[in-house]
Design an enzyme around this catalytic site. Sequence first.
Site, PDB file in Angstrom:
ATOM      1  N   ASN A 168     -10.042   0.315   0.049  1.00 50.39           N
ATOM      2  CA  ASN A 168      -9.307   0.234   1.218  1.00 50.39           C
ATOM      3  C   ASN A 168      -9.662   0.393   2.338  1.00 50.39           C
ATOM      4  OD1 ASN A 168      -7.185  -0.277  -0.672  1.00 50.39           O
ATOM      5  ND2 ASN A 168      -5.506   1.042  -0.023  1.00 50.39           N
TER       6      ASN A 168
ATOM      7  N   GLU B  48      -2.635   5.993  -8.352  1.00 53.44           N
ATOM      8  CA  GLU B  48      -3.526   6.889  -8.547  1.00 53.44           C
ATOM      9  C   GLU B  48      -3.439   8.586  -9.462  1.00 53.44           C
ATOM     10  OE1 GLU B  48      -4.056   7.524  -3.803  1.00 53.44           O
ATOM     11  OE2 GLU B  48      -4.394   8.989  -3.954  1.00 53.44           O
TER      12      GLU B  48
ATOM     13  N   ASP C 206       0.720  -1.381   0.037  1.00 52.50           N
ATOM     14  CA  ASP C 206       0.139  -0.144  -0.148  1.00 52.50           C
ATOM     15  C   ASP C 206       1.022   1.340  -0.224  1.00 52.50           C
ATOM     16  OD1 ASP C 206      -2.633   1.597   0.158  1.00 52.50           O
ATOM     17  OD2 ASP C 206      -1.997   0.798   2.486  1.00 52.50           O
TER      18      ASP C 206
ATOM     19  N   HIS D  28      -9.822   4.554  -1.867  1.00 52.43           N
ATOM     20  CA  HIS D  28      -9.065   5.035  -0.218  1.00 52.43           C
ATOM     21  C   HIS D  28      -9.873   5.692   0.460  1.00 52.43           C
ATOM     22  CE1 HIS D  28      -4.783   3.854  -1.554  1.00 52.43           C
ATOM     23  NE2 HIS D  28      -5.276   3.572  -2.838  1.00 52.43           N
TER      24      HIS D  28
HETATM   25  P1  13P Z   1      -8.480   4.535   6.029  1.00 49.98           P
HETATM   26  O1  13P Z   1      -7.146   4.694   6.847  1.00 49.98           O
HETATM   27  O2  13P Z   1      -8.852   6.355   6.177  1.00 49.98           O
HETATM   28  O3  13P Z   1      -9.320   3.990   5.898  1.00 49.98           O
HETATM   29  O4  13P Z   1      -7.251   4.848   4.960  1.00 49.98           O
HETATM   30  C1  13P Z   1      -6.985   3.309   4.602  1.00 49.98           C
HETATM   31  C2  13P Z   1      -6.023   3.832   3.443  1.00 49.98           C
HETATM   32  O5  13P Z   1      -6.421   4.136   2.623  1.00 49.98           O
HETATM   33  C3  13P Z   1      -4.779   2.437   3.106  1.00 49.98           C
HETATM   34  O6  13P Z   1      -4.585   3.099   1.602  1.00 49.98           O
END
Ligand code: 13P
Length: 287
Positions: free
Chosen positions: A232, A134, A82, A210
């Site tokens: 995500n 992205e 990620d 995300h």
């Molecule tokens: P959150 O922590 O807001 O759920 O976002 C997670 C994310 O986008 C990881 O890439």
Amino acid sequence: MSLLTMQEILSESVAKHYAVGAFDTFDHSMTEAILRAAEGVDRPVILMVVEPLFQAPHFEWFFKYLVQRCEESTVPVALHLDHGFSFEGVMKAIRYGCTSVMMDGSNLPYAENVALTRKVVDVAHACGVTVEAEIGHVAGHEGNMLEGNVADESAFTKVEDARRFVEDTGVDALAIAFGTVHGVFKGEPRLDYERLKAIRETVSIPLVMHGGSGLSPEAFRKAVDNGINKINFFTGLSLGGANAIIKTVEERRKKLQFGDLVGAGMEGVSAIVREHIGIFGTQPLGR
Ligand code: 13P
């Protein structure tokens, strides 16, 4: 063997209009909580790690466990980096067994984001690894729960940029900005579903949202109905695990051991993963 690429995990999601949950892990208990939840409901899942893990002591051993655990899982799993911010970090993730990586050049000017992403796509594809990138920019930091984050409309993804970026880079999944933030929302989330819908009509690969934490079940469903395929999610998991531990401490104050607290946290995380897999409408692969 259930360790697949992100592209394989998402291969039916666009046509069947569902999303797969992508949850960040940082240790053994978080990993087991996420994977056992997905295995319990028999649905595919994307397990994510972040670049700072490469600074953790003995991270090589953790990656060996992650890869073997995913391979032996009873459900299909992609092991995904990620927010890879550097070419070197992304290469390291591939080297240690990630089947999928995100090259996050969303803070760079368009041409630089394209050049860096293209370079990653060329190497990753040669290694059989799939790539997310992205265009536009989702604000905030995962885990930020103090002051909260606000979406920056000027950084929302433009429909034409999305089309061009996919063509210019050859990515397998596209993360877009349309109103979510990383971490806790400040105020009410306002998602631009019309923008999402227009991007979905323009781009055929899986779309990624995300900053899933803090959205209502209705907002998730609307995002999935309008074209999101990977969601995500981290801050909500982290808070859910912590709250489960706090509740256990309050209820059983003097009769607790370390394992009880870890177990309570894991069950708190698993419950949230199970709930969100249901909300996202995740379907079993190939059935
Ligand atoms: P959150 O922590 O807001 O759920 O976002 C997670 C994310 O986008 C990881 O890439």
